[in-house]
Design an enzyme around this catalytic site. Structure first.
Site, PDB file in Angstrom:
ATOM      1  N   PRO A 104      29.792  58.780  31.276  1.00  0.00           N
ATOM      2  CG  PRO A 104      27.590  58.360  31.948  1.00  0.00           C
ATOM      3  CD  PRO A 104      29.008  58.417  32.460  1.00  0.00           C
ATOM      4  CB  SER A 105      27.583  62.601  27.130  1.00  0.00           C
ATOM      5  OG  SER A 105      28.861  62.616  26.592  1.00  0.00           O
ATOM      6  CE1 TYR A 106      22.992  63.990  26.120  1.00  0.00           C
ATOM      7  CE2 TYR A 106      24.476  62.405  25.091  1.00  0.00           C
ATOM      8  CZ  TYR A 106      23.840  63.641  25.093  1.00  0.00           C
ATOM      9  OH  TYR A 106      24.072  64.519  24.068  1.00  0.00           O
ATOM     10  CE1 TYR A 107      27.449  60.677  34.866  1.00  0.00           C
ATOM     11  CE2 TYR A 107      26.920  62.612  33.553  1.00  0.00           C
ATOM     12  CZ  TYR A 107      27.849  61.810  34.180  1.00  0.00           C
ATOM     13  OH  TYR A 107      29.182  62.137  34.133  1.00  0.00           O
ATOM     14  CG  HIS A 108      18.388  56.910  31.218  1.00  0.00           C
ATOM     15  ND1 HIS A 108      17.149  57.121  31.802  1.00  0.00           N
ATOM     16  CD2 HIS A 108      18.307  55.698  30.600  1.00  0.00           C
ATOM     17  CE1 HIS A 108      16.362  56.085  31.538  1.00  0.00           C
ATOM     18  NE2 HIS A 108      17.046  55.205  30.792  1.00  0.00           N
ATOM     19  CG  LEU A 109      22.124  51.254  32.460  1.00  0.00           C
ATOM     20  CD1 LEU A 109      23.557  51.343  32.951  1.00  0.00           C
ATOM     21  CD2 LEU A 109      21.452  50.004  32.978  1.00  0.00           C
ATOM     22  CG  HIS A 110      23.388  55.050  27.465  1.00  0.00           C
ATOM     23  ND1 HIS A 110      23.369  56.064  28.385  1.00  0.00           N
ATOM     24  CD2 HIS A 110      24.535  55.217  26.764  1.00  0.00           C
ATOM     25  CE1 HIS A 110      24.440  56.811  28.247  1.00  0.00           C
ATOM     26  NE2 HIS A 110      25.186  56.313  27.273  1.00  0.00           N
ATOM     27  CG  HIS A 148      27.882  52.892  23.994  1.00  0.00           C
ATOM     28  ND1 HIS A 148      27.842  54.079  23.284  1.00  0.00           N
ATOM     29  CD2 HIS A 148      27.803  53.258  25.304  1.00  0.00           C
ATOM     30  CE1 HIS A 148      27.750  55.096  24.129  1.00  0.00           C
ATOM     31  NE2 HIS A 148      27.736  54.619  25.366  1.00  0.00           N
TER      32      HIS A 148
HETATM   33  P1  M7G Z   1      27.305  58.457  26.287  1.00  0.00           P
HETATM   34  O1  M7G Z   1      28.159  57.337  26.737  1.00  0.00           O
HETATM   35  O2  M7G Z   1      26.358  59.048  27.294  1.00  0.00           O
HETATM   36  O3  M7G Z   1      28.155  59.652  25.813  1.00  0.00           O
HETATM   37  O4  M7G Z   1      26.528  57.907  25.025  1.00  0.00           O
HETATM   38  P2  M7G Z   1      28.812  60.060  24.448  1.00  0.00           P
HETATM   39  O5  M7G Z   1      27.756  60.785  23.656  1.00  0.00           O
HETATM   40  O6  M7G Z   1      29.878  61.008  24.904  1.00  0.00           O
HETATM   41  O7  M7G Z   1      29.309  58.806  23.824  1.00  0.00           O
HETATM   42  C1  M7G Z   1      25.366  58.480  24.519  1.00  0.00           C
HETATM   43  C2  M7G Z   1      25.121  57.908  23.136  1.00  0.00           C
HETATM   44  O8  M7G Z   1      23.857  58.349  22.707  1.00  0.00           O
HETATM   45  C3  M7G Z   1      26.134  58.388  22.100  1.00  0.00           C
HETATM   46  O9  M7G Z   1      26.666  57.272  21.411  1.00  0.00           O
HETATM   47  C4  M7G Z   1      25.315  59.312  21.198  1.00  0.00           C
HETATM   48  O10 M7G Z   1      25.730  59.265  19.839  1.00  0.00           O
HETATM   49  C5  M7G Z   1      23.914  58.754  21.356  1.00  0.00           C
HETATM   50  N1  M7G Z   1      22.871  59.755  21.162  1.00  0.00           N
HETATM   51  C6  M7G Z   1      22.885  61.023  21.611  1.00  0.00           C
HETATM   52  N2  M7G Z   1      21.724  61.630  21.281  1.00  0.00           N
HETATM   53  C7  M7G Z   1      21.389  63.010  21.625  1.00  0.00           C
HETATM   54  C8  M7G Z   1      20.949  60.721  20.602  1.00  0.00           C
HETATM   55  C9  M7G Z   1      19.653  60.787  20.016  1.00  0.00           C
HETATM   56  O11 M7G Z   1      18.939  61.785  20.032  1.00  0.00           O
HETATM   57  N3  M7G Z   1      19.210  59.623  19.420  1.00  0.00           N
HETATM   58  C10 M7G Z   1      19.974  58.492  19.379  1.00  0.00           C
HETATM   59  N4  M7G Z   1      19.464  57.416  18.750  1.00  0.00           N
HETATM   60  N5  M7G Z   1      21.207  58.419  19.922  1.00  0.00           N
HETATM   61  C11 M7G Z   1      21.689  59.531  20.544  1.00  0.00           C
END
Ligand code: M7G
Length: 331
Positions: free
Chosen positions: A265-271, A273
């Site tokens: 992922p880009s953000y390392y906190h469980l989420h 899609h």
């Molecule tokens: P990821 O799998 O960590 O990485 O997904 P990716 O961004 O390379 O896909 C993070 C998801 O969070 C992505 O789909 C982003 O579009 C979404 N996202 C990122 N930010 C900074 C925000 C935000 O501020 N608000 C919301 N609602 N979504 C975000």
């Protein structure tokens, strides 16, 4: 198309949910990074934007990633033309100016100048943008990496512990300091609970490109690699209640959804899609997306599946993690 592949790699922030106004949500570092400032809806914060470089340009998708300066701060602006909506067709035909370009036999070509509210550009602003953001949106060649459980411990984990993008936006959502009015569903339980809300990429104008994000309340799960059978109740809860909430709000059944995690992922906190099946969402390819249903089944058959399995994922040429894999002789 190479372009499209690059776009997926560049991944994407697609846009914010406002289409007839530009709105920036910015963490306020001086106030401890948690508070969020909002400017008035129609203020053009981009009037002073100075372009430094177009990072990527996808003519077919009508999407451009631009690096520049906004009030002396590094910024990335993402411009994307929005799809034509069926419910606006009557107004589009009756309310536009039509300029003839050529006519030949039964064929004619025009420039249609639509009323401004039907001619919007979805605009996302990242400011201040870090070097990592700028690299993320720069189109780049990418390479598939093979990561064993040991590689994760010795190469990836030390790297992400010091290099990953800030999670402040995630905590702002969980603490209702930002986007609270956008929440579609919340289960507040600290163990199995989560917040479901529209992804930044979705403008919410049509369900054809529906994109929601379920963010776990638990803060100590970084990625797929941290999941064991202990997290099965959390994952099952996200899958079931997320699908129910989407059915209720958007009238879209689970059979129309693609529910997955990214690795890396880009953000390392469980989420997780949630995207509409049939919508070619950035990052939904097999090299990066792991279906939540598969993840659940894998953990049911082997509680340590994601600790031990070799996982494959793409890394961009300029990604430092790629250099780490090369230095370790793993590529
Ligand atoms: P990821 O799998 O960590 O990485 O997904 P990716 O961004 O390379 O896909 C993070 C998801 O969070 C992505 O789909 C982003 O579009 C979404 N996202 C990122 N930010 C900074 C925000 C935000 O501020 N608000 C919301 N609602 N979504 C975000």
């Amino acid at each position: 198309m190479a372009d499209t592949a690059a776009k997926r790699e560049a991944d994407s922030v697609g846009g914010d949910e406002l289409s007839h106004k530009v709105k920036k949500v910015k963490a306020d570092d001086e106030n401890g990074g948690g508070d969020v400032k909002k400017e008035s809806e129609y203020e053009n914060i981009l009037s002073g934007f100075k372009t430094s470089k177009v990072l990527s340009d996808y003519a077919r998708e009508k999407l451009m990633f631009i690096h520049g300066k906004l009030a002396d701060q590094e910024a990335v602006v993402i411009l994307e033309k929005t799809p034509i909506r069926e419910d606006t067709l009557d107004e589009l035909f009756s309310g536009s100016r039509l300029k003839l370009e050529m006519r030949n036999d039964i064929y004619s070509k025009y420039r249609l100048q639509a009323p401004s509210h039907l001619n919007e550009i979805k605009t996302t602003v990242v400011c201040p943008a870090t070097e990592k953001h700028i690299k993320k949106y720069q189109s780049q060649e990418s390479f598939l990496v093979e990561e064993t459980g040991e590689d994760f411990q010795s190469i990836t984990l030390p790297y992400i512990q010091k290099q990953s993008l800030s999670l402040q936006w995630v905590y702002n959502i969980l603490e209702k300091k930002a986007e609270a009015d956008k929440i579609v569903y919340e289960d507040p339980d600290p163990e199995v609970g989560f917040v479901l809300l529209p992804d930044l990429k979705w403008d919410q104008k049509q369900v054809d490109d529906l994109y929601l994000l379920a963010i776990a309340h638990q803060r100590d799960i970084g990625s797929l690699r941290d999941l064991t059978s202990e997290q099965l109740p959390l994952l099952q809860n996200i899958l079931q209640k997320g699908k129910e909430a989407i059915l209720q709000r958007y009238n879209l059944p689970g059979s129309k959804l693609r529910v997955y995690l990214h690795y890396q992922p880009s953000y390392y906190h469980l989420h997780v899609h949630f995207t509409k099946l049939g919508y070619d969402a950035p990052g939904c390819g097999v090299e990066r997306a792991h279906l939540l249903t598969d993840v659940i089944q894998n953990l049911q058959s082997d509680p340590l599946y994601y600790k031990t399995r070799t996982l494959y994922f793409p890394l961009r040429a300029d990604d430092e993690l790629l250099s780490k894999f090369k230095e370790a002789g793993r590529l």
